[in-house]
Design a protein around this motif. Sequence first.
Motif, short mmCIF file in Angstrom:
data_model
loop_
_atom_site.label_atom_id
_atom_site.label_comp_id
_atom_site.label_asym_id
_atom_site.label_seq_id
_atom_site.Cartn_x
_atom_site.Cartn_y
_atom_site.Cartn_z
N THR A 114 47.17 36.21 26.45
CA THR A 114 47.20 37.46 27.21
C THR A 114 46.06 37.51 28.24
O THR A 114 45.13 36.70 28.21
N HIS A 115 46.17 38.52 29.12
CA HIS A 115 45.27 38.58 30.27
C HIS A 115 43.81 38.76 29.84
O HIS A 115 43.46 39.77 29.23
N GLN A 148 52.04 45.06 29.45
CA GLN A 148 50.76 44.69 28.83
C GLN A 148 49.66 45.66 29.21
O GLN A 148 48.76 45.94 28.41
N GLN A 173 45.07 40.79 45.14
CA GLN A 173 44.15 41.92 45.05
C GLN A 173 42.72 41.42 44.88
O GLN A 173 42.47 40.28 44.51
N HIS A 227 49.80 29.94 25.87
CA HIS A 227 49.70 30.84 27.03
C HIS A 227 49.46 32.25 26.50
O HIS A 227 50.38 32.89 26.01
N ARG A 258 42.09 37.07 27.70
CA ARG A 258 41.73 36.81 26.29
C ARG A 258 41.78 35.34 25.87
O ARG A 258 41.64 35.08 24.68
N THR A 285 52.60 46.52 40.69
CA THR A 285 51.66 46.33 41.80
C THR A 285 52.08 46.98 43.12
O THR A 285 51.22 47.51 43.83
N ALA A 330 54.65 40.54 25.92
CA ALA A 330 54.53 39.19 25.34
C ALA A 330 54.31 39.32 23.84
O ALA A 330 53.80 40.33 23.38
N THR A 372 49.63 38.36 41.34
CA THR A 372 50.16 39.69 41.63
C THR A 372 50.15 39.98 43.14
O THR A 372 50.41 41.11 43.54
N LEU A 432 47.46 47.69 26.63
CA LEU A 432 45.99 47.59 26.61
C LEU A 432 45.36 48.98 26.63
O LEU A 432 44.28 49.21 26.10
N TYR A 443 45.10 49.22 38.31
CA TYR A 443 44.88 47.78 38.11
C TYR A 443 46.21 47.07 38.35
O TYR A 443 47.25 47.54 37.87
N PRO A 444 46.21 45.94 39.06
CA PRO A 444 47.50 45.31 39.38
C PRO A 444 48.18 44.69 38.16
O PRO A 444 47.50 44.13 37.30
N ILE A 445 49.48 44.82 38.10
CA ILE A 445 50.29 44.10 37.11
C ILE A 445 51.73 44.10 37.61
O ILE A 445 52.23 45.11 38.08
N THR A 446 52.36 42.95 37.51
CA THR A 446 53.78 42.86 37.83
C THR A 446 54.56 43.64 36.77
O THR A 446 54.28 43.46 35.59
N TYR A 493 43.20 37.76 42.96
CA TYR A 493 44.32 37.85 42.03
C TYR A 493 45.54 37.33 42.78
O TYR A 493 46.15 38.07 43.56
N SER A 500 40.13 46.35 34.51
CA SER A 500 41.24 46.21 33.57
C SER A 500 41.97 47.54 33.47
O SER A 500 41.46 48.58 33.92
N GLU A 501 43.14 47.51 32.85
CA GLU A 501 43.88 48.75 32.63
C GLU A 501 43.12 49.67 31.67
O GLU A 501 43.18 50.90 31.79
N ALA A 546 36.84 39.55 35.11
CA ALA A 546 37.17 40.98 35.20
C ALA A 546 37.62 41.47 33.83
O ALA A 546 36.82 41.86 32.99
N ILE A 547 38.92 41.34 33.60
CA ILE A 547 39.49 41.93 32.37
C ILE A 547 38.94 41.26 31.12
O ILE A 547 38.84 41.88 30.07
N TRP A 595 56.26 35.40 27.20
CA TRP A 595 56.10 36.10 28.46
C TRP A 595 57.44 36.31 29.16
O TRP A 595 58.30 35.45 29.16
#
Lengths: 388, 284
Positions: free
Chosen positions: B80-81, A89, B143, B78, B83, A40, A118, B140, A93, A34-37, B137, A64-65, B111-112, A121
């Motif tokens: 979390t992804h 994150q 994607q 701000h 949520r 990625t 976070a 990132t 997760l 799953y992408p995440i900075t 996405y 998701s992760e 998605a998430i 962030w």
Amino acid sequence: MNAPVRNTNVQLMNGNHAVAWGVRLLSPDVAPLYPITPQTPILEKLIDFQSQDVLSTRLLTPESEHSAMAGAIAASATGARVFTATSSQGLLLMHELLHYAAGARLPIVMFNVNRTPAAPWGFWPDQIDSLSQRDTGWIQLYTETPQESLDTTIQAFRIAEACEMPVMVNHDAFYVSHAVEPVEIPDQEMVQNFAKKPDRSLWLETGSIRSIGTPIGQAGWNETRREMDVAMQRVVGLTEEAGRVWGEQTGRHYGPLDFYRTDDAEVVFVTMGSMAGTAREAVDTLRRNGVAAGLIRVRLFRPLPISGLRAALAKIPTAIVLDRNYSPGLGGVLHQELKAELYGMENAPRMHGMLAGVGGVNVPPETLEKLVIDYKDAEQSQSPIWVD
Amino acid sequence: MKDAVETPLNEAEFHINDYIRLEQMPHFLCPGCGHGIALRALLWAVHELGIDKDKLAIVSGIGCSGRLSAYIDANTFHTTHGRPLAYATGLALARPDLHVIVITGDGDSLAIGGNHLIHACRRNLNLTCMMLNNEIYGMTGGQVSPTTSPDRYTTTTPAGNTEPVFDACALATAAGAGFVGREVTMQVTGLKNLMRDAIQHDGFSFVEVISDCTEIYGRKNDLGNSPEMILSQKSQMRPDAYRNTVDVPFRPNALTCGVLTKTDRPEYGKAYRDMTARLRGEGK
């Protein structure tokens, strides 16, 4: 006679692409991602390899992760060789499933790019994401360079499959993940012989009645942890052996600990990850100025190579521990672990725990040199010290 | 349900600078990104409704959409992804006096965070959710997402997308959202009006904004520049990929836009407060 044949396939690449190259050479069966900075680029490079038809791994891009790790667990339970990668994150997760993977004794290999969690962030190098997973049962290795990340990704499969425990390899965000360096790509046949896929029993097989994760009594659950303890006690030896054999094949030797100019040292830095590169610079300068400084880089953090650390540090009067992480209410995680491991040892060094580079702030070699001058003869510090 | 006619609209001229944090400029959105248009429409709706900025709470998740909360001069969170709806649920229950608006994206909420979306719809708490759908996405680097149209190229679908897409509005309707609407960024006034109606709705309201990711998604799929992408949104978002459950009049050969669903269901926060008041009364 002929000199040993060195691989001349050297390419410029960043740390993440080096990881993807390690995965490519071994081509595990399945990789949910799953992408995440800043992870990625590993995912994208693997997909790039797949589209070039040079990677046979089945890549999944779930939602998701958490789902990526669930997929990794189930795939591994069929006997498949599984890789995944994440960061910050994403790793947090996955937390619930990290316990599950280790408890189910699944030799999954995961690459984690160390990044601040976070709130607030941030996208900066900091190791608290993986260090806060230290009690999940995952073996943890930390690398310093893109080359080492490639090499360690391959060694991780050999270690994981030998003891049937999952392995997490970590490198620092940006300092390693995005830094471009020359990387030697090993010979694929050598790699595949080095980490031969073991003939693991197929756990999810319709021909035999087996169940994973079934509720169990207290004694049975207790027994699973005792078995994990036995497995974990093999890991230092397995890491030594993997690093030694890899060195014989490639000329690049690795161990659970990496020593730099420690033989006659009177003060050493102890650290993990890319901070070691800065510390090497500081050590060289200090040596030129007549200070007997050295560096111990902890490559295997879980389990900690206790006897190796004790043997190395018994001869050294002062240890300055550099933690690029902060556990609130505790201090630097590596510092606290070392204090525990050296407790009661005669001739233990005076230790100073430095919170250096927390949140990714830059720590130049000059700062480390000054720490040595200020602390090499000081009494042991009781509290962690924030480094400016 | 509140009657929109009862609240006179603020007729003062709308100046976006009154609602954004100028110290946060320049923003990080790419040239041509549709998210800025959506942000303007949202703030315009807030202005027309005369909402006190101190009573406005913006909750966002992760992704390009998530960054918008930082630019709004109000109470912003701000999170979390995936949520933001979960955070917003706690916020709206604790502070029913606030206007809680969630800004999310297709990756974030479908998605998430898909689970949170369907339960927010089912629960019908007084929240407004603005989902910016750019089919990708973006943050990132491009994607595949649950709304990426069939055959489109992304960094994770180098041979074209083969996964079916979500119709977010159909999903929200099926999950029980009382107010569901969709608009394209070309229709700024229409989007503003839709957001205004959504905020006024007493219960959970869901608005899908068809946005454009010109720099990453558009470039990779040869969809033209930003004006071209925006002009073609109505037809080129692959409406055949969406199965609309609500049949309302809409622009021919285009996505169904406007208010798609509007039902009068009990708002959860009020139902909860009524229950606790009743229990307290009975306990005396």
